[in-house]
Design a protein around this motif. Structure first.
Motif, PDB file in Angstrom:
ATOM      1  N   TYR A   5     -25.927  51.665  -2.790  1.00 51.79           N
ATOM      2  CA  TYR A   5     -26.869  51.230  -1.749  1.00 51.79           C
ATOM      3  C   TYR A   5     -27.350  49.802  -2.005  1.00 51.79           C
ATOM      4  O   TYR A   5     -27.664  49.055  -1.073  1.00 51.79           O
ATOM      5  N   GLU A   6     -27.416  49.384  -3.297  1.00 55.88           N
ATOM      6  CA  GLU A   6     -27.868  48.024  -3.618  1.00 55.88           C
ATOM      7  C   GLU A   6     -26.868  46.985  -3.108  1.00 55.88           C
ATOM      8  O   GLU A   6     -27.261  45.932  -2.569  1.00 55.88           O
ATOM      9  N   LEU A   7     -25.572  47.281  -3.267  1.00 51.15           N
ATOM     10  CA  LEU A   7     -24.553  46.354  -2.769  1.00 51.15           C
ATOM     11  C   LEU A   7     -24.624  46.250  -1.251  1.00 51.15           C
ATOM     12  O   LEU A   7     -24.592  45.145  -0.690  1.00 51.15           O
ATOM     13  N   VAL A   8     -24.730  47.387  -0.576  1.00 54.24           N
ATOM     14  CA  VAL A   8     -24.790  47.382   0.891  1.00 54.24           C
ATOM     15  C   VAL A   8     -26.021  46.604   1.366  1.00 54.24           C
ATOM     16  O   VAL A   8     -25.940  45.808   2.309  1.00 54.24           O
ATOM     17  N   GLU A   9     -27.159  46.804   0.704  1.00 58.54           N
ATOM     18  CA  GLU A   9     -28.384  46.096   1.091  1.00 58.54           C
ATOM     19  C   GLU A   9     -28.234  44.578   0.931  1.00 58.54           C
ATOM     20  O   GLU A   9     -28.753  43.806   1.739  1.00 58.54           O
ATOM     21  N   ARG A  10     -27.538  44.149  -0.113  1.00 57.40           N
ATOM     22  CA  ARG A  10     -27.329  42.706  -0.328  1.00 57.40           C
ATOM     23  C   ARG A  10     -26.553  42.100   0.837  1.00 57.40           C
ATOM     24  O   ARG A  10     -26.841  40.979   1.279  1.00 57.40           O
ATOM     25  N   VAL A  11     -25.554  42.835   1.339  1.00 54.43           N
ATOM     26  CA  VAL A  11     -24.763  42.321   2.454  1.00 54.43           C
ATOM     27  C   VAL A  11     -25.573  42.338   3.745  1.00 54.43           C
ATOM     28  O   VAL A  11     -25.538  41.373   4.527  1.00 54.43           O
ATOM     29  N   ILE A  12     -26.309  43.419   3.972  1.00 50.45           N
ATOM     30  CA  ILE A  12     -27.098  43.557   5.203  1.00 50.45           C
ATOM     31  C   ILE A  12     -28.146  42.452   5.312  1.00 50.45           C
ATOM     32  O   ILE A  12     -28.469  41.994   6.413  1.00 50.45           O
ATOM     33  N   ARG A  13     -28.668  41.986   4.180  1.00 45.11           N
ATOM     34  CA  ARG A  13     -29.723  40.958   4.214  1.00 45.11           C
ATOM     35  C   ARG A  13     -29.252  39.677   4.892  1.00 45.11           C
ATOM     36  O   ARG A  13     -30.021  39.006   5.579  1.00 45.11           O
ATOM     37  N   TYR A  14     -27.971  39.288   4.689  1.00 46.61           N
ATOM     38  CA  TYR A  14     -27.505  38.053   5.333  1.00 46.61           C
ATOM     39  C   TYR A  14     -26.615  38.329   6.542  1.00 46.61           C
ATOM     40  O   TYR A  14     -26.314  37.431   7.327  1.00 46.61           O
ATOM     41  N   ASP A  15     -26.155  39.595   6.692  1.00 45.48           N
ATOM     42  CA  ASP A  15     -25.299  39.949   7.825  1.00 45.48           C
ATOM     43  C   ASP A  15     -25.696  41.326   8.363  1.00 45.48           C
ATOM     44  O   ASP A  15     -25.117  42.348   7.998  1.00 45.48           O
ATOM     45  N   PRO A  16     -26.708  41.364   9.242  1.00 42.40           N
ATOM     46  CA  PRO A  16     -27.192  42.656   9.767  1.00 42.40           C
ATOM     47  C   PRO A  16     -26.112  43.452  10.498  1.00 42.40           C
ATOM     48  O   PRO A  16     -26.243  44.665  10.653  1.00 42.40           O
ATOM     49  N   GLN A  17     -25.048  42.788  10.949  1.00 43.46           N
ATOM     50  CA  GLN A  17     -23.975  43.471  11.682  1.00 43.46           C
ATOM     51  C   GLN A  17     -22.854  43.960  10.757  1.00 43.46           C
ATOM     52  O   GLN A  17     -21.792  44.372  11.222  1.00 43.46           O
ATOM     53  N   ALA A  18     -23.074  43.928   9.453  1.00 41.87           N
ATOM     54  CA  ALA A  18     -22.034  44.298   8.488  1.00 41.87           C
ATOM     55  C   ALA A  18     -21.585  45.747   8.688  1.00 41.87           C
ATOM     56  O   ALA A  18     -22.363  46.601   9.126  1.00 41.87           O
ATOM     57  N   ASP A  19     -20.336  46.010   8.341  1.00 38.01           N
ATOM     58  CA  ASP A  19     -19.753  47.347   8.471  1.00 38.01           C
ATOM     59  C   ASP A  19     -20.134  48.169   7.238  1.00 38.01           C
ATOM     60  O   ASP A  19     -19.424  48.173   6.221  1.00 38.01           O
ATOM     61  N   GLU A  20     -21.263  48.911   7.339  1.00 43.72           N
ATOM     62  CA  GLU A  20     -21.758  49.683   6.195  1.00 43.72           C
ATOM     63  C   GLU A  20     -20.780  50.784   5.799  1.00 43.72           C
ATOM     64  O   GLU A  20     -20.582  51.058   4.608  1.00 43.72           O
ATOM     65  N   ASP A  21     -20.166  51.422   6.783  1.00 41.32           N
ATOM     66  CA  ASP A  21     -19.232  52.503   6.491  1.00 41.32           C
ATOM     67  C   ASP A  21     -18.051  51.997   5.656  1.00 41.32           C
ATOM     68  O   ASP A  21     -17.624  52.638   4.688  1.00 41.32           O
ATOM     69  N   LEU A  22     -17.516  50.821   6.017  1.00 44.01           N
ATOM     70  CA  LEU A  22     -16.409  50.224   5.272  1.00 44.01           C
ATOM     71  C   LEU A  22     -16.815  49.956   3.826  1.00 44.01           C
ATOM     72  O   LEU A  22     -16.075  50.271   2.886  1.00 44.01           O
ATOM     73  N   LEU A  23     -17.995  49.374   3.640  1.00 43.49           N
ATOM     74  CA  LEU A  23     -18.469  49.048   2.292  1.00 43.49           C
ATOM     75  C   LEU A  23     -18.647  50.310   1.455  1.00 43.49           C
ATOM     76  O   LEU A  23     -18.266  50.349   0.271  1.00 43.49           O
ATOM     77  N   THR A  57     -21.209  38.219  -2.450  1.00 42.14           N
ATOM     78  CA  THR A  57     -22.395  38.365  -1.589  1.00 42.14           C
ATOM     79  C   THR A  57     -23.294  37.143  -1.717  1.00 42.14           C
ATOM     80  O   THR A  57     -23.986  36.782  -0.758  1.00 42.14           O
ATOM     81  N   ASP A  58     -23.305  36.498  -2.883  1.00 38.20           N
ATOM     82  CA  ASP A  58     -24.066  35.248  -3.030  1.00 38.20           C
ATOM     83  C   ASP A  58     -23.508  34.156  -2.126  1.00 38.20           C
ATOM     84  O   ASP A  58     -24.230  33.234  -1.730  1.00 38.20           O
ATOM     85  N   MET A  59     -22.215  34.250  -1.823  1.00 36.36           N
ATOM     86  CA  MET A  59     -21.588  33.295  -0.899  1.00 36.36           C
ATOM     87  C   MET A  59     -21.734  33.740   0.555  1.00 36.36           C
ATOM     88  O   MET A  59     -21.255  33.061   1.458  1.00 36.36           O
ATOM     89  N   LYS A  60     -22.342  34.926   0.757  1.00 33.25           N
ATOM     90  CA  LYS A  60     -22.611  35.462   2.096  1.00 33.25           C
ATOM     91  C   LYS A  60     -21.324  35.682   2.891  1.00 33.25           C
ATOM     92  O   LYS A  60     -21.212  35.291   4.055  1.00 33.25           O
ATOM     93  N   LEU A  61     -20.345  36.331   2.251  1.00 34.41           N
ATOM     94  CA  LEU A  61     -19.064  36.563   2.909  1.00 34.41           C
ATOM     95  C   LEU A  61     -19.056  37.879   3.683  1.00 34.41           C
ATOM     96  O   LEU A  61     -19.905  38.744   3.483  1.00 34.41           O
ATOM     97  N   ASP A  62     -18.061  38.034   4.544  1.00 39.90           N
ATOM     98  CA  ASP A  62     -18.014  39.154   5.478  1.00 39.90           C
ATOM     99  C   ASP A  62     -17.662  40.470   4.774  1.00 39.90           C
ATOM    100  O   ASP A  62     -17.209  40.492   3.622  1.00 39.90           O
ATOM    101  N   SER A  63     -17.838  41.565   5.485  1.00 32.36           N
ATOM    102  CA  SER A  63     -17.638  42.907   4.923  1.00 32.36           C
ATOM    103  C   SER A  63     -16.217  43.111   4.422  1.00 32.36           C
ATOM    104  O   SER A  63     -15.998  43.745   3.375  1.00 32.36           O
ATOM    105  N   ALA A  64     -15.220  42.606   5.161  1.00 34.03           N
ATOM    106  CA  ALA A  64     -13.829  42.786   4.762  1.00 34.03           C
ATOM    107  C   ALA A  64     -13.561  42.145   3.398  1.00 34.03           C
ATOM    108  O   ALA A  64     -12.842  42.709   2.560  1.00 34.03           O
ATOM    109  N   THR A  65     -14.131  40.960   3.163  1.00 37.66           N
ATOM    110  CA  THR A  65     -13.930  40.269   1.879  1.00 37.66           C
ATOM    111  C   THR A  65     -14.593  41.032   0.745  1.00 37.66           C
ATOM    112  O   THR A  65     -14.027  41.164  -0.344  1.00 37.66           O
TER     113      THR A  65
END
Length: 721
Positions: A5-23, A57-65
């Motif tokens: 959940y911590e990894l998913v939250e890090r992505v959501i913080r800069y990309d609210p539209q991130a694919d949580e299911d994929l992550l 995630t520090d580079m704010k990259l997309d869910s696929a990456t």
């Protein structure tokens, strides 16, 4: 270990539209796949791909990456297959993982060709999708952070590999933060004493200068505010390896460096950048010659900023870098930063100085240029050499007459400039003008030079140019042109042999019939077969047999004997441009070797004397242009040697002469003549003049460079008069 959940939250913080299911699915799949695997440190192996994902995630990259980062080692190190990844996560992520799997090992201690092929795979994968590089760099960065758990020998190899390939590659892609951390970590392994010394010295300087740095920051912030400029001022400290590299490059001590500490001024618009520069220069005295405008002329990795050095409070030299916030993101994260702005209006981007998408950035143009070199058929060894040249050079900027900006390595020549414009322009280059003045093609270009290339369709690049140019593209093109020229000569010889053999049977050469017979000889086309005949790799009789003709061995020997006799007489020196009936000899004072530019001087009744273009004796013929003949080296018999006279300034010590002869012998050179002269009035040194026999200019340069490296040798030069 980071929780799911911590990894998913890090992505959501800069990309609210991130694919949580994929992550979530990628996290669980990778954790199960790696199972109980352990790293050298003893921790669970899955912690490594998890940390790689965290870096991205520090580079704010997309869910696929991020998902590809979690999965990047599964195909290589677990039972997972590429097809399984594709079925569960789709083609996009499977393609990223596949690219990373193919380039997983880039071993600096393997054979050079293997290393080059692995580097090819990396660059090709990058050219298809830059995210492959981003994951690979994050992977390498985490490995460097945990390098202390690896055995010393492997630790040093990985650090060397990082310093030579990955850190420069990150720099070329504009990812300065990643590059600097990689360099510092590798530096600490490769030169621990120097690293420790610089880090300790920086800490001491920081404690001693803390008050001054705060004073400068406050003064600069107030001055900008008083002029209505909204700015963020940040103090910065140069990194340990960056300091070491500059000390080595400029032969300076740490105390002499002017930019150990500096300040970044971040503003909203390009207009604010230049207004802020005016404030800084009004406030403090500028240091002459230390101003650079990379906004007007960006670096090849898209870096934009204004740099200036001024005399600040208490006569302290201070470097100030001025840029917009968008430029700052590009400066630190390079191609990874473009994703930050993909949904922002174009007008806002233009206002902040970000005008081009990642796919059209200068960094990507550099990558495409590398791909052109790769696809033009260089050997792996040459490709590796050219890539390293491209990775390491510092830049200058030159212009065409129409104002087109050409970025080149420092030390580049007009020949490099010509090849940067187009390969055909480089191949046909015969002269140049720099800033309106005619100059030699060996002239080193300077920042801001305007260059005009003079061309001739009849020209071909001499092999000696390879030793003059500095860009990989130019070196590759010159080698290709040289090989093509040699191949053409051999093909001409081969054609002549076949035609004469056919003539003895009262037949003529039919090109279509010969071309149809070539596949039976194992060659791709007729020119290849004729070149093989010219080299002696294939018999002319074999081609006739492939045509269904009978060949008499006596005819074959007679044709070969006549050709050999012709070569031994009229063409005893292998050059092009001289009449077939002219006797040729090499100027004995200087010598001349294949690969360097030569001219001929006609002497009635004696023939042509071949001079290297630098020979001082040529001056006496300046008023007799009718005697000059433009010559070029032809194909020399394999193993044949040519004369070159060199002078060596040698210390008057026991064993000095032995060092010289040892080097020449070890490199396969031959001493034809040797003269030793005491220096007038100087007892510590004497002059040694040697007439060497070498294969070509490359062979000669190898010997001269090795001689220069000897402690008892003061200087080595070609004799010019």
């Amino acid at each position: 270990m980071m929780r799911q959940y911590e990894l998913v939250e890090r992505v959501i913080r800069y990309d609210p539209q991130a694919d949580e299911d994929l992550l979530n699915r990628a996290y669980v799949y990778a954790m199960k796949a790696h199972g109980n695997q352990k790293r050298a440190s003893g921790e669970a192996y899955f912690n490594h791909p998890l940390e790689v994902a965290a870096i991205l995630t520090d580079m704010k990259l997309d869910s696929a990456t991020i998902a590809a980062a979690l999965l990047h080692d599964t195909v290589e190190d677990t039972e997972a297959t590429a097809q399984e990844i594709a079925d569960k996560f789709g083609f996009e992520i499977a393609s990223l993982v596949d690219g990373l799997t193919k380039i997983a090992k880039l071993d600096m201690v393997t054979k050079e060709a293997t290393q080059a092929e692995n580097l090819r795979k990396l660059l090709l994968a990058m050219s298809r999708d830059v995210r492959v590089l981003l994951v690979k760099l994050a992977d390498r960065l985490h490995n460097m952070r945990t390098l202390q758990f690896v055995k010393p020998e492997k630790r040093r190899r990985i650090a060397q590999e990082t310093m030579e390939i990955y850190a420069p590659l990150a720099g070329r892609m504009g990812m300065q933060l990643v590059r600097e951390e990689m360099e510092d970590l590798a530096f600490a392994v490769l030169n621990p004493e120097a690293s420790k010394l610089i880090v300790e010295r920086l800490a001491r300087l920081h404690s001693e200068s803390g008050g001054l740095l705060q004073e400068i920051e406050n003064t600069l912030s107030k001055a900008l505010g008083d002029h209505g400029i909204k700015a963020e001022v940040k103090g910065r400290e140069k990194r340990a390896y960056s300091i070491f590299a500059k000390m080595e490059r400029s032969n300076l001590s740490l105390d002499q460096l002017s930019d150990v500490f500096g300040f970044r001024v971040l503003v909203d618009t390009i207009d604010d950048c230049y207004r802020a520069l005016g404030v800084v220069h009004q406030k403090w005295l500028i240091v002459p010659g230390r101003f650079k405008d990379y906004i007007s002329s960006p670096k090849q990795n898209d870096y934009r900023s204004i740099h200036t050095i001024v005399i600040g409070p208490h006569s302290q030299r201070v470097e100030v870098q001025i840029r917009t916030h968008a430029m700052h993101e590009i400066a630190e994260r390079g191609v990874a930063a473009h994703a930050l702005y993909k949904d922002v209006r174009e007008a806002k981007l233009a206002k902040e100085g970000v005008r081009i998408p990642a796919s059209e950035s200068s960094a990507y143009r550099w990558l495409r240029r590398l791909m052109e070199t790769l696809q033009e058929g260089d050997s792996p060894k040459e490709f590796l050499e050219h890539t390293r040249l491209e990775l390491f050079y510092d830049q200058i900027f030159c212009f065409t007459p129409k104002g087109k900006l050409i970025a080149l390595p420092r030390g580049a020549t007009p020949i490099d400039f010509a090849y940067a414009l187009h390969t055909s322009i480089g191949d046909s280059c015969v002269g140049c003008k720099v800033n309106g003045r005619t100059v030699a093609l060996v002239t080193k270009l300077q920042n801001g030079d305007e260059v005009v290339i003079i061309r001739s369709d009849a020209a071909t690049p001499p092999p000696a140019w390879e030793a003059i140019v500095v860009t990989g593209k130019a070196k590759a093109a010159i080698r290709r042109a040289t090989r093509a020229d040699i191949r053409k000569q051999y093909a001409g010889i081969g054609r002549e042999l076949v035609e004469k053999l056919l003539a003895r049977q009262k037949k003529t050469f039919n090109e279509k019939e010969a071309a149809a017979a070539v596949p039976r000889l194992g060659h791709r086309n007729l020119d290849d077969a004729l070149a093989a005949i010219g080299r002696g790799d294939l018999s002319a009789g074999d081609l006739l047999k492939a045509l269904g003709l009978e060949v008499d061995d006596k005819d074959l020997r007679a044709v070969r004997r006549r050709a050999t006799a012709k070569e031994d007489s009229a063409f005893s020196v292998p050059v092009r441009g001289a009449a077939a009936n002219m006797a040729l000899k090499i100027f004995n004072v200087t010598g001349a070797v294949p690969g360097e530019r030569i001219v001929g001087i006609v002497t009635p009744g004696e023939g042509i004397t071949i001079y290297p273009i630098f020979a001082a004796a040529l001056e006496q013929f300046d008023q007799e242009p009718e005697r000059w003949v433009d010559l070029a080296w032809g194909v020399a018999e394999e193993g044949r040697r040519f004369p070159a006279r060199i002078s060596i300034t040698l210390a008057n010590e026991v064993g000095a002469l032995a060092q010289v002869t040892q080097v020449i012998g070890d490199h396969g050179g031959n001493i034809d003549e040797l003269n030793l002269h005491a220096r007038h009035g100087v007892r510590d040194f004497f002059d040694l003049v040697i007439l060497l026999e070498v294969f070509d200019i490359r062979h000669l340069n190898e010997i001269m460079n090795e001689l220069k490296a000897k402690p008892l040798v003061s200087d080595v030069n070609r004799v010019t008069e």
